[in-house]
Design an enzyme around this catalytic site. Structure first.
Site, PDB file in Angstrom:
ATOM      1  N   SER A  46       0.879  -1.302  -0.424  1.00 15.29           N
ATOM      2  CA  SER A  46      -0.242  -0.297   0.053  1.00 15.29           C
ATOM      3  C   SER A  46       0.316   1.593  -0.116  1.00 15.29           C
ATOM      4  O   SER A  46       2.690   0.836   0.348  1.00 15.29           O
ATOM      5  CB  SER A  46      -0.728   0.196   1.482  1.00 15.29           C
ATOM      6  OG  SER A  46      -0.031   0.018   2.323  1.00 15.29           O
ATOM      7  N   HIS A  75     -10.290  28.141   2.692  1.00 16.59           N
ATOM      8  CA  HIS A  75      -8.987  26.861   2.969  1.00 16.59           C
ATOM      9  C   HIS A  75      -7.954  26.941   1.080  1.00 16.59           C
ATOM     10  O   HIS A  75      -8.061  26.608   0.613  1.00 16.59           O
ATOM     11  CB  HIS A  75      -9.203  25.028   2.409  1.00 16.59           C
ATOM     12  CG  HIS A  75      -9.584  25.252   3.754  1.00 16.59           C
ATOM     13  ND1 HIS A  75      -8.357  24.533   4.792  1.00 16.59           N
ATOM     14  CD2 HIS A  75     -10.707  24.974   5.066  1.00 16.59           C
ATOM     15  CE1 HIS A  75      -9.287  24.564   5.757  1.00 16.59           C
ATOM     16  NE2 HIS A  75     -10.464  24.275   5.791  1.00 16.59           N
ATOM     17  N   GLN A 115       4.463  -9.945 -11.122  1.00 22.94           N
ATOM     18  CA  GLN A 115       4.475 -11.436 -11.361  1.00 22.94           C
ATOM     19  C   GLN A 115       3.187 -12.071 -11.096  1.00 22.94           C
ATOM     20  O   GLN A 115       2.259 -12.154 -10.606  1.00 22.94           O
ATOM     21  CB  GLN A 115       4.842 -12.152 -11.003  1.00 22.94           C
ATOM     22  CG  GLN A 115       6.134 -12.184 -11.876  1.00 22.94           C
ATOM     23  CD  GLN A 115       7.445 -13.127 -11.825  1.00 22.94           C
ATOM     24  OE1 GLN A 115       6.951 -14.936 -12.292  1.00 22.94           O
ATOM     25  NE2 GLN A 115       8.383 -12.750 -12.222  1.00 22.94           N
ATOM     26  N   GLU A 119      -5.463  26.322   0.054  1.00 23.89           N
ATOM     27  CA  GLU A 119      -4.465  25.505  -0.404  1.00 23.89           C
ATOM     28  C   GLU A 119      -4.961  25.102  -1.167  1.00 23.89           C
ATOM     29  O   GLU A 119      -4.437  24.473  -1.959  1.00 23.89           O
ATOM     30  CB  GLU A 119      -3.762  24.639   0.783  1.00 23.89           C
ATOM     31  CG  GLU A 119      -5.156  24.095   1.891  1.00 23.89           C
ATOM     32  CD  GLU A 119      -6.111  24.804   2.346  1.00 23.89           C
ATOM     33  OE1 GLU A 119      -5.708  26.024   2.532  1.00 23.89           O
ATOM     34  OE2 GLU A 119      -6.401  24.038   4.213  1.00 23.89           O
ATOM     35  N   ASP A 175      -7.066  -7.227  -1.200  1.00 24.01           N
ATOM     36  CA  ASP A 175      -7.647  -7.294  -0.387  1.00 24.01           C
ATOM     37  C   ASP A 175      -8.999  -7.505  -0.088  1.00 24.01           C
ATOM     38  O   ASP A 175      -9.998  -7.267  -1.389  1.00 24.01           O
ATOM     39  CB  ASP A 175      -8.321  -5.146  -0.288  1.00 24.01           C
ATOM     40  CG  ASP A 175      -7.209  -4.546   0.469  1.00 24.01           C
ATOM     41  OD1 ASP A 175      -5.388  -5.609   0.491  1.00 24.01           O
ATOM     42  OD2 ASP A 175      -6.222  -3.130   0.016  1.00 24.01           O
ATOM     43  N   GLY A 234      -6.315  28.615  11.597  1.00 21.92           N
ATOM     44  CA  GLY A 234      -5.380  30.085  11.742  1.00 21.92           C
ATOM     45  C   GLY A 234      -5.809  31.539  12.200  1.00 21.92           C
ATOM     46  O   GLY A 234      -5.642  32.094  12.997  1.00 21.92           O
ATOM     47  N   THR A 280      11.835  -9.403  -9.376  1.00 25.89           N
ATOM     48  CA  THR A 280       9.638  -9.150 -10.426  1.00 25.89           C
ATOM     49  C   THR A 280       9.095 -10.330 -10.019  1.00 25.89           C
ATOM     50  O   THR A 280       7.921  -9.828 -10.157  1.00 25.89           O
ATOM     51  CB  THR A 280      10.061  -9.509 -11.712  1.00 25.89           C
ATOM     52  OG1 THR A 280      10.074 -10.926 -12.217  1.00 25.89           O
ATOM     53  CG2 THR A 280      11.223  -9.009 -12.589  1.00 25.89           C
ATOM     54  N   CYS A 297      -8.016  29.720   8.360  1.00 29.82           N
ATOM     55  CA  CYS A 297      -9.089  28.597   8.658  1.00 29.82           C
ATOM     56  C   CYS A 297      -9.014  28.970  10.420  1.00 29.82           C
ATOM     57  O   CYS A 297      -9.051  29.955  11.058  1.00 29.82           O
ATOM     58  CB  CYS A 297      -9.408  27.438   8.333  1.00 29.82           C
ATOM     59  SG  CYS A 297     -11.797  26.876   8.557  1.00 29.82           S
TER      60      CYS A 297
HETATM   61  N1  GLN Z   1     -12.801  24.133  13.979  1.00 34.33           N
HETATM   62  C1  GLN Z   1     -12.867  25.566  13.474  1.00 34.33           C
HETATM   63  C2  GLN Z   1     -14.333  26.019  13.037  1.00 34.33           C
HETATM   64  O1  GLN Z   1     -14.833  24.528  12.968  1.00 34.33           O
HETATM   65  C3  GLN Z   1     -11.713  25.453  12.179  1.00 34.33           C
HETATM   66  C4  GLN Z   1     -11.793  24.313  10.915  1.00 34.33           C
HETATM   67  C5  GLN Z   1     -11.304  24.630   9.961  1.00 34.33           C
HETATM   68  O2  GLN Z   1     -10.033  25.145  10.696  1.00 34.33           O
HETATM   69  N2  GLN Z   1     -10.951  24.308   9.196  1.00 34.33           N
HETATM   70  O3  GLN Z   1     -14.787  26.444  12.298  1.00 34.33           O
END
Ligand code: GLN
Length: 538
Positions: free
Chosen positions: A14, A509, A194, A511, A149, A385, A190, A383
Site C-alpha cells: 500500500s 482554505h 508477477q 491551499e 484486499d 489559523g 520481479t 481557517c
Molecule cells: N474548527 C474550526 C471551525 O469549525 C476551524 C475549522 C478548520 O480549520 N477547517 O470553524
C-alpha cells in the site's frame, strides 16, 4: 467519440503512489489537449472522508461543490489542473447508501439485492455519470487499496464488467506495482509484480500497462521478464524510478512513452504531448536560487499527509521566486511548553498556522502567532489559523482577556469566534459544515486586494465557526483590518494587520486551489515576504 476509461489499480504494497501515478498519467493526456475526468473509487465504508481523522487517513480535501474527499483528489486537481466534483469520489459507503435507499423505495421490485449486479451496477452508474457531467474524453479511475484486499473486490468486479460493457478499445487497465531490490548486490526482483498480476487475473483483469516503482534502473532483461510473465508488451512496462520531486513523474512517464502508448491503445487522436510548461516548473523546483524555511503549526504534523495541500501550496509558492521552501512542521502542543515557542521558531522565515478542530494545542498556536505579530515575522493563518489570530489580537492588543472561540470555551467572556447561525441546529457530523466554494469581496487597497489583484474572489471553505460580528469594530479600532467579507457583509473572510510587514489570515482554505503552474496569491505573497525577511536578516 465514446468516453475512454482508464482504471488504475495497485499491487504489492500500500502507499505505492497510485495517486501520483494516476494524476501524472492524467497530465500526459491533458498535455495532449484531452478533457480528463479523474475519479477515486474508495473501498472504505465511510460515505465520505469528512469524518475521518487526518492523523490516520491524511488530509480531507474539499472540492468546489463541497465534497469532503480523499487527498488523492488534491493530486488530481494539481497535476491535471481540473476541478473535481462530488461525483469524483465514489466510496463503498456512498454506493451502499444509494443501493439501500433504492431498496427501501422499492426500486428493485421484490428482487434479492446482491453485490452482483446491484452494487456493481451502482458503481458503474456513478462512474459513467462523471463522464457525462464533465463531458470527458477520458475518465481515469483510481481504485483505492491494494489488489488482494477483500474490500475492493466489488470495485474490481465492476471495472472488469466495464470492459465487456464498453469494449476493449474504450477501456484500459493500468497496474502500479513495486519492483524491489534485495541483498547486498541490490538484485532486482520481479516476483512480487508477477504475483500481484496473477491476483488481478484471478479476478478477470489482465493489465494493459504496468507501472513499476523501483529504486534502481531496470535492465532490458528485467523488463523482458516482467513482460513475458505478466503478458504486457515491453513498451508498456514503464519503470518509475524515485525522483526528486513528485512533479517530475509526468516528465518521466512521457519520456518512457506512456502518453503515446495510452493514446494509441485507446484509439485517441495521436497528438504530441506539450510538456514545455511542466518542464519549466520542474526545472525551477530542481534548481532553486534561494531557500526559505516556513514553520507550519498543526495538530497532526507527525503524519506528513495531514496537511498535504498546504505543503504542496508552499512548494508551488516557491516556484515563481525560484525559492526552495523548507517546511518545519511544529506540533502545536510543543509550543505550549515553557521556552519552546521561541526555540521552535528560531531561524524560521515565515509562519503558517493551519486548520484544525478542537481544543488541543490551540494555546500553542496563539503563542506562535503572538511571536510572529510582535517580531514582524511573515504570518499566514488558514481557517482555524485565522480564528486563532483573531483571538490572539483580541486578547493581547484589544485587551479582551480570556477571549476565545465558542468551540474551545462555551463560557468565554469574549466569544470573538462563535458558531455560524446555520450551524446551531445541526446534529450530524458528516457533510454538515460550511463546505465548498463561496464568494468573498476584498476591500480596496488592502494586502489581500494587492495579492489577488481583484476585489472579487472565490475560495473553498470547511468550518462551523466564524468571527463574531459584535467584535468587528473593536478589532478594527485596534488596527486589525477586515479585508475580506462575504457579499452580504455577514461573514468575516479575511483579516490583516497593516502595521505588520505581512500578517494575513483567511477563514477559507486557499491551499485547495493552488496549482504548480499557478501558485496561489496568498501563499506566493507569504513566500515572497519570507524571502525578503531572510535577505534583511542576512
Ligand atoms: N474548527 C474550526 C471551525 O469549525 C476551524 C475549522 C478548520 O480549520 N477547517 O470553524
Amino acid at each position: 467519440m465514446a468516453t475512454k476509461y482508464i482504471f488504475v489499480t495497485g499491487g504489492v504494497v500500500s502507499g505505492i503512489g497510485k495517486g501520483v501515478a494516476t494524476a501524472s498519467l492524467g497530465r500526459l493526456l491533458r498535455n495532449r489537449g484531452f478533457t480528463v475526468a479523474p475519479i477515486k473509487l474508495d473501498p472504505y465504508i465511510n460515505v465520505d472522508a469528512g469524518t475521518m481523522n487526518p492523523y490516520q487517513h491524511g488530509e480531507v480535501f474539499v472540492t468546489d461543490d463541497g465534497a469532503e474527499t480523499d487527498l488523492d483528489l488534491g493530486h488530481y486537481e494539481r497535476f491535471m489542473d481540473v476541478n473535481c466534483s462530488k461525483g469524483s469520489s465514489i466510496t463503498t459507503g456512498k454506493v451502499y447508501k444509494n443501493v439501500i435507499e433504492a431498496e427501501r423505495r422499492g426500486d428493485y421490485l421484490g428482487g434479492t439485492v446482491q453485490v452482483i449486479p446491484h452494487v456493481t451496477n451502482e458503481i458503474k452508474k456513478l462512474a459513467k455519470l462523471v463522464a457525462t457531467e464533465q463531458e470527458a474524453d477520458v475518465v481515469i479511475a483510481e481504485i483505492g487499496g491494494t489488489v488482494g484486499d477483500i474490500e475492493s473486490l466489488p470495485f474490481l468486479e465492476a471495472i472488469r464488467q466495464m470492459r465487456t460493457d464498453l469494449g476493449y478499445e474504450n477501456t484500459m487497465y493500468v497496474h502500479v506495482t513495486m519492483v524491489p531490490t534485495v541483498g547486498p548486490w541490490h538484485e532486482v526482483k520481479t516476483k512480487p509484480t508477477q504475483h500481484s498480476v496473477y491476483k488481478l487475473r484471478e479476478i478477470g483483469i489482465a493489465p494493459d500497462v504496468l507501472i513499476c516503482r523501483c529504486e534502481v534502473p531496470m535492465s532490458d532483461e528485467v523488463i523482458d521478464k516482467i513482460s513475458l510473465f505478466c503478458g504486457v508488451p515491453t513498451e508498456a512496462v514503464i519503470q518509475s524510478q524515485n525522483v526528486d520531486t513528485i512533479y517530475e513523474v509526468p516528465l518521466w512517464y512521457e519520456e518512457k512513452g506512456l502518453g503515446d502508448f495510452v493514446s494509441k491503445r485507446l484509439g485517441l487522436e495521436q497528438r504530441k504531448g506539450n510538456m514545455e510548461e511542466w518542464a519549466v516548473l520542474v526545472d525551477a523546483l530542481k534548481n532553486p536560487v534561494t531557500d526559505v524555511t516556513i514553520a507550519v503549526v498543526g495538530k497532526y504534523t507527525s503524519n506528513g499527509d495531514a496537511y498535504k495541500s498546504i505543503a504542496e501550496a508552499l512548494i508551488h509558492a516557491g516556484i515563481p521566486h525560484k525559492a526552495a521552501v523548507n517546511i518545519r512542521w511544529i506540533e502545536s502542543d510543543e509550543l505550549e511548553k515553557a521556552g519552546k515557542p521561541s526555540e521552535l521558531l528560531e531561524g524560521v522565515d515565515g509562519l503558517v498556522v493551519g486548520p484544525g478542530f478542537g481544543l488541543r494545542g490551540i494555546e500553542g498556536k496563539i503563542e506562535a502567532i503572538k511571536i510572529a505579530r510582535e517580531t514582524g515575522m511573515p504570518f499566514f493563518g488558514i481557517c482555524l489559523g485565522m480564528q486563532m489570530a483573531v483571538i490572539e489580537y483580541a486578547r493581547n492588543v484589544c485587551g479582551l482577556e480570556g477571549a476565545n472561540s465558542e468551540e474551545m470555551n462555551e463560557e468565554a467572556p469574549y466569544p470573538v469566534v462563535h458558531l455560524l447561525p446555520e450551524q446551531k441546529s445541526v446534529k450530524d457530523k458528516g457533510a454538515t459544515m460550511r463546505l465548498g466554494s463561496y464568494p468573498c469581496n476584498l476591500v480596496n487597497n488592502t494586502l489581500a486586494h494587492k495579492l489577488y489583484g481583484t476585489t472579487r474572489i472565490n475560495e473553498r471553505h470547511r468550518h462551523r465557526f466564524e468571527v463574531n460580528n459584535d467584535f468587528r469594530e473593536k478589532l478594527q479600532q485596534h488596527g486589525m483590518h477586515i479585508s475580506g467579507v462575504s457579499p452580504d457583509y455577514r461573514l468575516v473572510e479575511m483579516v490583516e494587520v497593516p502595521a505588520h510587514p505581512f500578517f494575513i489570515a483567511t477563514q477559507a482554505h486557499p491551499e485547495f486551489k493552488s496549482r504548480p503552474n499557478r501558485a496561489h496569491p496568498l501563499f506566493a505573497g507569504l513566500v515572497e515576504a519570507a524571502v525578503k525577511a531572510k535577505a534583511a536578516v542576512i
